[in-house]
Design a protein around this motif. Structure first.
Motif, PDB file in Angstrom:
ATOM      1  N   SER A  36       0.824  -1.217   0.000  1.00 37.45           N
ATOM      2  CA  SER A  36       0.000   0.000   0.000  1.00 37.45           C
ATOM      3  C   SER A  36       0.854   1.260   0.000  1.00 37.45           C
ATOM      4  CB  SER A  36      -0.927   0.015   1.217  1.00 37.45           C
ATOM      5  OG  SER A  36      -1.839  -1.039   1.141  1.00 37.45           O
ATOM      6  N   ILE A  39       1.842   1.781  -3.537  1.00 32.96           N
ATOM      7  CA  ILE A  39       0.714   2.244  -4.350  1.00 32.96           C
ATOM      8  C   ILE A  39       0.414   3.712  -4.056  1.00 32.96           C
ATOM      9  CG2 ILE A  39      -1.767   1.949  -4.742  1.00 32.96           C
ATOM     10  CD1 ILE A  39      -1.279  -1.090  -4.349  1.00 32.96           C
ATOM     11  N   LEU A  40       0.580   4.100  -2.790  1.00 35.28           N
ATOM     12  CA  LEU A  40       0.359   5.505  -2.431  1.00 35.28           C
ATOM     13  C   LEU A  40       1.300   6.425  -3.210  1.00 35.28           C
ATOM     14  CD1 LEU A  40      -1.098   7.596  -0.654  1.00 35.28           C
ATOM     15  CD2 LEU A  40       0.716   7.240   1.037  1.00 35.28           C
ATOM     16  N   ILE A  43      -0.175   6.843  -6.656  1.00 38.99           N
ATOM     17  CA  ILE A  43      -1.370   7.692  -6.633  1.00 38.99           C
ATOM     18  C   ILE A  43      -0.979   9.162  -6.502  1.00 38.99           C
ATOM     19  CG2 ILE A  43      -3.407   8.315  -5.249  1.00 38.99           C
ATOM     20  CD1 ILE A  43      -3.606   5.278  -4.545  1.00 38.99           C
ATOM     21  N   LEU A  47      -1.496  12.333  -9.131  1.00 39.06           N
ATOM     22  CA  LEU A  47      -2.144  13.596  -8.754  1.00 39.06           C
ATOM     23  C   LEU A  47      -1.208  14.782  -8.982  1.00 39.06           C
ATOM     24  CD1 LEU A  47      -3.962  12.452  -5.499  1.00 39.06           C
ATOM     25  CD2 LEU A  47      -5.003  12.999  -7.716  1.00 39.06           C
ATOM     26  N   SER A  80       5.127  11.023   0.376  1.00 39.71           N
ATOM     27  CA  SER A  80       4.693   9.639   0.152  1.00 39.71           C
ATOM     28  C   SER A  80       5.897   8.698   0.119  1.00 39.71           C
ATOM     29  CB  SER A  80       3.853   9.519  -1.126  1.00 39.71           C
ATOM     30  OG  SER A  80       4.627   9.712  -2.286  1.00 39.71           O
TER      31      SER A  80
END
Length: 109
Positions: A36, A39-40, A43, A47, A80
């Motif tokens: 995760s 994946i963050l 993402i 953005l 992140s």
């Protein structure tokens, strides 16, 4: 994503580390957290790219506020990455005995 080299680099980074997270002898929750965190990064990078493209489209000339917005979006990507490093370090910390279990697994014990 052919115009987004940063995303491609992040994707390669994730594709290299996801199999490692799956292979490591840790529980499913730890594996999920590690994946995760990768994946963050993807993402947030998407953005960030979207924000940059929108600003360049709406205001092609240089403006201090546009630069500040882009810097903030880039900072989110950096955060992140910090999150990812922290998660992986916590999950792989020696007290969690991952290295001993990995050594035992590789040596056949």
């Amino acid at each position: 994503m052919k115009h987004e080299p940063s995303f491609r680099e992040d994707l390669i980074f994730a594709l290299l580390l996801v199999p490692l997270a799956i292979f490591l002898p840790i529980n499913a929750v730890s594996t999920a957290l590690m994946i995760s965190s990768l994946i963050l990064i993807l993402i947030v990078e998407l953005l960030n790219s979207a924000i940059e493209w929108i600003i360049d489209y709406v205001r092609p000339e240089i403006h201090p506020l546009a630069k500040r917005i882009k810097d903030m979006a880039s900072a989110a990507v950096f955060l992140s990455y910090i999150n990812c490093v922290v998660v992986w370090v916590i999950m792989l910390w020696p007290e969690n005995a991952v290295w001993k279990r990995l050594g035992d697994m590789l040596s056949g014990h």
